[in-house]
Design an enzyme around this catalytic site. Structure first.
Site, mmCIF file in Angstrom:
data_model
loop_
_atom_site.group_PDB
_atom_site.id
_atom_site.type_symbol
_atom_site.label_atom_id
_atom_site.label_comp_id
_atom_site.label_asym_id
_atom_site.label_seq_id
_atom_site.Cartn_x
_atom_site.Cartn_y
_atom_site.Cartn_z
ATOM 1 N N ASP A 1 -17.088 -12.292 8.227
ATOM 2 C CA ASP A 1 -15.663 -11.985 8.188
ATOM 3 C C ASP A 1 -15.258 -11.322 9.508
ATOM 4 O O ASP A 1 -15.402 -10.124 9.688
ATOM 5 C CB ASP A 1 -15.380 -11.066 6.991
ATOM 6 C CG ASP A 1 -13.915 -10.706 6.855
ATOM 7 O OD1 ASP A 1 -13.142 -10.972 7.800
ATOM 8 O OD2 ASP A 1 -13.540 -10.138 5.817
ATOM 9 N N TYR B 1 -14.383 -4.481 2.488
ATOM 10 C CA TYR B 1 -13.003 -4.891 2.209
ATOM 11 C C TYR B 1 -12.783 -6.258 2.833
ATOM 12 O O TYR B 1 -12.958 -6.441 4.043
ATOM 13 C CB TYR B 1 -11.976 -3.905 2.768
ATOM 14 C CG TYR B 1 -10.565 -4.406 2.589
ATOM 15 C CD1 TYR B 1 -9.929 -4.309 1.352
ATOM 16 C CD2 TYR B 1 -9.887 -5.032 3.628
ATOM 17 C CE1 TYR B 1 -8.642 -4.810 1.159
ATOM 18 C CE2 TYR B 1 -8.604 -5.540 3.452
ATOM 19 C CZ TYR B 1 -7.994 -5.424 2.220
ATOM 20 O OH TYR B 1 -6.734 -5.930 2.039
ATOM 21 N N LYS C 1 -5.570 -12.111 11.410
ATOM 22 C CA LYS C 1 -5.061 -10.969 12.185
ATOM 23 C C LYS C 1 -4.732 -11.347 13.626
ATOM 24 O O LYS C 1 -3.689 -11.917 13.887
ATOM 25 C CB LYS C 1 -6.020 -9.792 12.088
ATOM 26 C CG LYS C 1 -6.011 -9.143 10.696
ATOM 27 C CD LYS C 1 -6.559 -7.765 10.704
ATOM 28 C CE LYS C 1 -6.531 -7.150 9.294
ATOM 29 N NZ LYS C 1 -5.176 -6.861 8.814
ATOM 30 N N TYR D 1 0.822 -1.216 0.000
ATOM 31 C CA TYR D 1 0.000 0.000 0.000
ATOM 32 C C TYR D 1 0.853 1.261 0.000
ATOM 33 O O TYR D 1 0.571 2.220 0.713
ATOM 34 C CB TYR D 1 -0.955 -0.011 1.209
ATOM 35 C CG TYR D 1 -2.143 -0.897 0.991
ATOM 36 C CD1 TYR D 1 -3.277 -0.428 0.339
ATOM 37 C CD2 TYR D 1 -2.134 -2.226 1.410
ATOM 38 C CE1 TYR D 1 -4.373 -1.255 0.109
ATOM 39 C CE2 TYR D 1 -3.209 -3.057 1.181
ATOM 40 C CZ TYR D 1 -4.328 -2.566 0.531
ATOM 41 O OH TYR D 1 -5.408 -3.380 0.310
#
Length: 422
Positions: free
Chosen positions: A236, A144, A265, A17
């Site tokens: 999610d 996302y 994560k 990114y």
């Protein structure tokens, strides 16, 4: 030893990114401890974003390190096709006990995007195995779910996905539910319900979109309708899981149960990459057959890596400790107090909180955007204060590790107030 790390990095590494030509100076980090990171010059930074939302208990946690070290001398890796091991079995057993009761099976992957890919493949092949043709997906605007092709497809179409637009599969995008729009959303679902393989959603908080938030009762109502229409639901929890929302999982706020859940994560406390997709027995049964072609053909070299599973087990041990749960409550309370103090500031357009996640949307003349140039001044400002914050354009947010001290939190709040008054 560290003098030339920046130059060496620039010569060989391509960062995520990041437009490398215009990239701000890369900071070499040489050590982590608790809520802090230390650079090659000895400067200390408060990691207020948990190193991209993964570090639950702080850096270099001795308990996780000890458990991983012990496992490293026992078994570091084994193919997970045709073999198994204690850390993977125990992790699945321990996590499933904490999830909605309909979650009964675990499929391991190696990151969040691939956990989503597996979920989508499960749903599409679930229909295929039952002799149905369902190849459309329902998703939220501003979603996302990752950067691999399936995950991009079910994410909002943005400049991030624009180069690949013609290669992404068809998705029906809807707004997040509210009391006012629920009936309209139901009508959209009615139009496509026979073709929908699944509904995938970020529950309660859309992280990358700017920490956009919606209410549990509204999402539960939408899920209830999807259940009525026989549409599989993929929840999610990659960002919001493991205490981020103030409860162990966003699922704990909801009255409806998803068919499939995705995790990554915070799963290992930030120690190793690991992904996990859980599913109901009904989903699993659609693949359990005499026909070999009905199997789920997906795998990764490091599927259920013993070291990663061990780190996740250790992180889960820490998460369930009384002190950690109290720390989560403390962070929620501190955030709420700061929100009440700052909510009427003239520089703030809106402020929102869900558990340990706090976001401030700053007023700007143009539309809120990830590419808003306020990032260019805010990011270095906070670095100069010894704080790592990565604003999403004009949206400042905090996602701290649970071990962060109250004094550090208040220092961050004070630094935010100072920035707003500049």
């Amino acid at each position: 030893m560290y003098n030339d790390l920046k130059q060496r990095d620039r010569a060989v590494n391509w960062h995520p990114y990041t437009q490398m030509k215009a990239a701000s100076e890369i900071i070499p980090i040489v050590k982590g401890k608790d809520a802090y990171l230390f650079d090659d010059k000895g400067n200390r930074y408060i990691d207020a974003v948990s190193s991209w939302w993964v570090t639950l208990h702080g850096h270099a946690h001795p308990y996780i390190a000890q458990k991983v070290s012990e496992q490293l001398l026992q078994l570091e890796q084994v193919i997970f096709a045709g073999f198994t091991h204690e850390p993977a079995i125990k992790l699945s057993e321990n996590l499933l006990k904490l999830l909605p009761v309909n979650q009964t099976k675990v499929f391991y992957t190696d990151n969040g995007s691939t956990a989503v890919e597996v979920a989508l493949k499960m749903c599409i092949q679930y229909a295929h195995n039952k002799g149905l043709k369902k190849n459309k997906i329902l998703s939220f605007h501003n979603a996302y779910h990752g950067d691999t092709f399936g995950a991009m497809s079910v994410s909002s179409r943005t400049v991030w996905t624009q180069p690949f637009g013609e290669m992404l599969f068809e998705v029906i995008f809807i707004d997040v539910p509210t009391k006012d729009n629920l009936e309209e959303l139901k009508k959209t679902i009615d139009l496509y319900s026979d073709e929908l393989a699944c509904f995938i959603y970020e529950p309660l908080v859309q992280g990358a979109a700017g920490m956009l938030m919606h209410e549990p009762e509204d999402l539960s109502a939408l899920m209830q309708y999807c259940r009525f229409k026989n549409i599989l639901m993929v929840q999610d929890e990659i960002f919001v899981g493991f205490g981020r929302t103030g409860k162990l999982f966003a699922a704990d706020y909801l009255t409806e149960k998803p068919d499939i859940m995705c995790f990554s994560k915070g799963l290992t406390g930030g120690t190793f990459p690991l992904g996990m997709t859980t599913c109901s027995e009904a989903v699993y049964e659609a693949f359990y057959a005499d026909d070999a072609c009905k199997a789920l053909f997906h795998g990764h070299s490091f599927t259920a890596n013993p070291l990663a599973c061990t780190a996740a087990l250790a992180s889960l041990d820490l998460l369930l400790k009384k002190q950690t749960l109290e720390n989560i409550e403390r962070i929620c309370s501190e955030h709420q107090q700061f929100l009440n103090e700052i909510k009427d500031h003239l520089a703030i357009k809106s402020i929102r909180q869900r558990g340990t996640i706090l976001a401030l949307e700053l007023k700007i003349t143009e539309e809120t955007s990830y590419f808003n140039r306020q990032y260019e001044s805010l990011y270095p400002y906070f670095l100069s204060k010894g704080i790592i914050l990565r604003p999403l354009g004009n949206i400042l947010y905090l996602v701290p590790p649970y071990c962060i001290s109250t004094s550090d939190l208040r220092y961050i709040y004070q630094s935010i107030q100072t920035a707003l008054n500049l």
